[in-house]
Write a protein that holds these residues in place. Structure first.
Motif, PDB file in Angstrom:
ATOM      1  N   VAL A 251      30.249 -14.924  -2.898  1.00 19.54           N
ATOM      2  CA  VAL A 251      30.556 -13.898  -1.900  1.00 19.54           C
ATOM      3  C   VAL A 251      31.311 -12.761  -2.571  1.00 19.54           C
ATOM      4  O   VAL A 251      31.951 -12.953  -3.600  1.00 19.54           O
ATOM      5  CB  VAL A 251      31.390 -14.464  -0.731  1.00 19.54           C
ATOM      6  N   ASP A 252      31.227 -11.584  -1.986  1.00 22.83           N
ATOM      7  CA  ASP A 252      32.016 -10.474  -2.515  1.00 22.83           C
ATOM      8  C   ASP A 252      33.058  -9.971  -1.525  1.00 22.83           C
ATOM      9  O   ASP A 252      33.865  -9.102  -1.851  1.00 22.83           O
ATOM     10  CB  ASP A 252      31.120  -9.314  -2.959  1.00 22.83           C
ATOM     11  N   THR A 253      33.053 -10.522  -0.307  1.00 21.88           N
ATOM     12  CA  THR A 253      34.075 -10.202   0.691  1.00 21.88           C
ATOM     13  C   THR A 253      34.722 -11.498   1.158  1.00 21.88           C
ATOM     14  O   THR A 253      34.023 -12.451   1.510  1.00 21.88           O
ATOM     15  CB  THR A 253      33.462  -9.477   1.905  1.00 21.88           C
ATOM     16  N   VAL A 254      36.050 -11.520   1.158  1.00 20.60           N
ATOM     17  CA  VAL A 254      36.803 -12.706   1.562  1.00 20.60           C
ATOM     18  C   VAL A 254      37.717 -12.321   2.715  1.00 20.60           C
ATOM     19  O   VAL A 254      38.534 -11.401   2.593  1.00 20.60           O
ATOM     20  CB  VAL A 254      37.636 -13.275   0.395  1.00 20.60           C
ATOM     21  N   VAL A 255      37.584 -13.016   3.830  1.00 22.38           N
ATOM     22  CA  VAL A 255      38.397 -12.751   5.014  1.00 22.38           C
ATOM     23  C   VAL A 255      39.655 -13.614   4.950  1.00 22.38           C
ATOM     24  O   VAL A 255      39.592 -14.815   4.666  1.00 22.38           O
ATOM     25  CB  VAL A 255      37.604 -13.030   6.297  1.00 22.38           C
TER      26      VAL A 255
END
Length: 431
Positions: A251-255
Motif C-alpha cells: 500500500v502507499d497510503t496508511v490510515v
C-alpha cells in the motif's frame, strides 16, 4: 545541526531554531503549564531561553531538566506563534539532550525503563489484559493508596481502561460496494491492545466507504512515545520497521486513528533525514489521519440518524501537530440527529500527552480534572476523542469527579454506528 537532523544526527539543539523566537509572549496564554503555575521557565518562551543557555555552554542541570520534563509537548504554542517558531522540534532536541547528559535519580530511571520496555510492545501489553481485567475493581480502590506511595503508580492504576474483549482483525477487509481505494491501517500499541474496538470500527467504516483495508499482522510501535521523550534512535528503529511493514503490504497510503501516532508517522522523513535511502522510503508512504482521509474521500455510504449530543475533544497531536480540526467536526455534523457542542478552552491539553500523565502525574491530574469539568459542563451524552491517551485521561478524570458518567468513543465508532444503523445505546452504554 539543522532542523532536518533531529533523527540521528549530531547531538545538540539547533541555535537557528532558537533564534527564531522573538520572546513576544503570544505563547503564554496557550501553554498549559504556564497556566497552572505562572512560571516563566515553564512557558515555551522560558524553555527556549534555557535551551539558548545550554547551547552557549550551560550544562543540563536537574532544574533545567525539570523544566523540559514539565512540558507536555502539546504544540499549542506552535499554533499560536506568529513567528513560526518550531518549538516542537526544539523540545524534542532538548529532551534528547537531557537523556544524553542528565543522570536521573534511580527511581526515575527504573520507572522510565518500565514504561519504555512495556508500552511500545503490543505483545507485552497483551500479556497485561487478563490481570487488568481480573483486578479492575481492586485497581480503582487501590489507586489512591498507590498514589500516596508513588504518584506514578497511582496514575497507572487510575488510567488503565476497562478491558474489552479482544478483536482479531483479518489481514484484508474488502470494500463494500464499488472499490474506491486501497489503504493500510496502522493498528498501534495502546490502541490495538486496549481499544481494539476502535480499530475494528475504523476498518468497517473505511470498507463501507469503498476502501479495501489491508491490516498487516505483527505491527509494532510507530515510534511516537520514543520521539516525544528524547529517544530518537529508538524512534528511528520503530519507524523503519513500520515502513517495511506497509511496503510489504503493498500500500502507499496508511490510515492512522491515533493522533500521536499520526503526527509521528507524518514526520518519518525528518526523523530519518540522516539516512537518504530510508528518507526516500519514508516519503514513498503517505500516512493520514482517519478523519482527514474520509473528508478527502467524500461520503458514499448512507448515514443513519443518531439522536445524541456529542462533545468533540481536540487531541493536541491532531489539532496542533497535524492541523486536523474541521474534518472530524464535519464528519460528526454529517450524521443526521447528531448535535455537536464545543468544549470550553478546547485548545488546552487534557494532560495526557503520551507518557506525560505517567511521568508528571500531579500536573496531568490538574489538567485532566479541568478538562473533565469543561466536558461535563457541555451537557453532552457522549464525548468523542481521536486519541487513546486522551480517552484514558479524560475518562479517569470524569470518574474521579463523581459527576454524571459520560462515555467516551472514537470518531470511527460514531461513524460506524451511523453507517450500520446501530442504536445510540451502542455508543452511550457504560464502559
Amino acid at each position: 545541526m539543522t532542523a532536518e537532523h533531529i533523527g540521528q544526527g549530531p547531538p545538540g539543539i539547533d541555535p537557528e531554531l532558537i533564534d527564531t523566537c522573538v520572546h513576544c509572549g503570544f505563547c503564554l496564554p496557550t501553554c498549559p503549564t504556564y497556566q497552572l503555575w505562572g512560571e516563566e521557565m515553564d512557558s515555551p518562551r522560558g524553555r527556549i531561553h534555557l535551551m539558548g543557555q545550554h547551547v552557549e555552554g550551560t550544562p543540563v542541570t536537574p532544574e533545567m531538566a525539570g523544566h523540559f520534563d514539565a512540558c507536555l509537548g502539546c504544540m499549542a504554542c506552535v499554533t499560536a506563534c506568529p513567528s513560526g517558531v518550531r518549538y516542537d522540534r526544539l523540545i524534542e532536541q532538548a529532551r534528547a539532550e537531557v537523556e544524553r547528559e542528565h543522570r536521573r535519580p534511580p527511581s526515575d530511571r527504573a520507572f522510565r525503563e518500565l514504561v519504555f520496555r512495556l508500552f511500545p510492545y503490543p505483545r507485552r501489553l497483551r500479556a497485561l489484559r487478563l490481570p487488568l481485567r481480573l483486578t479492575e475493581g481492586l485497581r480503582r480502590r487501590l489507586a489512591p493508596l498507590l498514589g500516596r506511595i508513588d504518584a506514578r503508580l497511582g496514575a497507572m492504576a487510575d488510567l488503565a481502561p476497562p478491558i474489552t474483549p479482544r478483536v482479531r482483525l483479518p489481514r484484508l477487509v474488502d470494500a463494500r460496494g464499488p472499490r474506491r481505494a486501497r489503504v493500510g491501517l496502522l493498528t498501534g500499541c495502546v490502541q490495538g491492545e486496549f481499544f481494539p474496538q476502535v480499530n475494528a470500527a475504523t476498518a468497517r467504516v473505511l470498507a463501507l466507504e469503498g476502501c479495501d483495508v489491508v491490516i498487516p499482522p505483527g505491527q509494532g510501535c510507530c515510534g511516537a512515545l520514543s520521539v516525544h521523550s528524547g529517544r530518537p534512535e529508538e524512534a528511528a528503529r520503530f519507524a523503519r520497521r513500520t515502513i517495511e511493514t506497509f511496503e510489504r503490504a503493498g500500500v502507499d497510503t496508511v490510515v492512522v486513528n491515533a493522533a500521536g501516532c499520526g503526527s509521528t508517522t507524518k514526520e518519518y522523513a525528518e526523523l530519518l533525514a540522516d539516512d537518504p535511502a530510508w528518507q526516500v522510503r519514508a516519503k514513498g508512504l503517505r500516512f493520514t489521519d482517519l478523519a482527514e482521509y474520509l473528508a478527502e474521500l467524500g461520503p458514499a455510504a448512507e448515514r443513519h440518524p443518531l439522536d445524541v449530543t456529542v462533545a468533540y475533544h481536540d487531541a493536541c497531536h491532531l489539532a496542533h501537530a497535524q492541523g486536523v480540526r474541521a474534518q472530524p467536526r464535519a464528519l460528526l455534523n454529517g450524521i443526521p440527529g447528531v448535535r455537536l457542542v464545543e468544549i470550553a478552552q478546547s485548545d488546552i491539553c487534557c494532560g495526557s500527552a503520551g507518557t506525560y500523565n505517567l511521568f508528571q502525574p500531579e500536573a496531568a491530574r490538574q489538567l485532566g480534572d479541568r478538562k473533565a469539568a469543561q466536558v461535563a459542563a457541555t451537557g453532552a451524552d457522549l464525548l468523542v476523542s481521536a486519541n487513546p491517551g486522551c480517552t484514558m485521561q479524560i475518562a479517569a478524570a470524569l470518574r474521579r469527579g463523581g459527576a454524571r458518567p459520560i462515555p467516551v468513543a472514537h470518531t470511527a465508532q460514531v461513524l460506524d454506528a451511523s453507517l450500520r444503523g446501530l442504536p445510540v445505546s451502542a455508543l452511550t452504554a457504560a464502559r
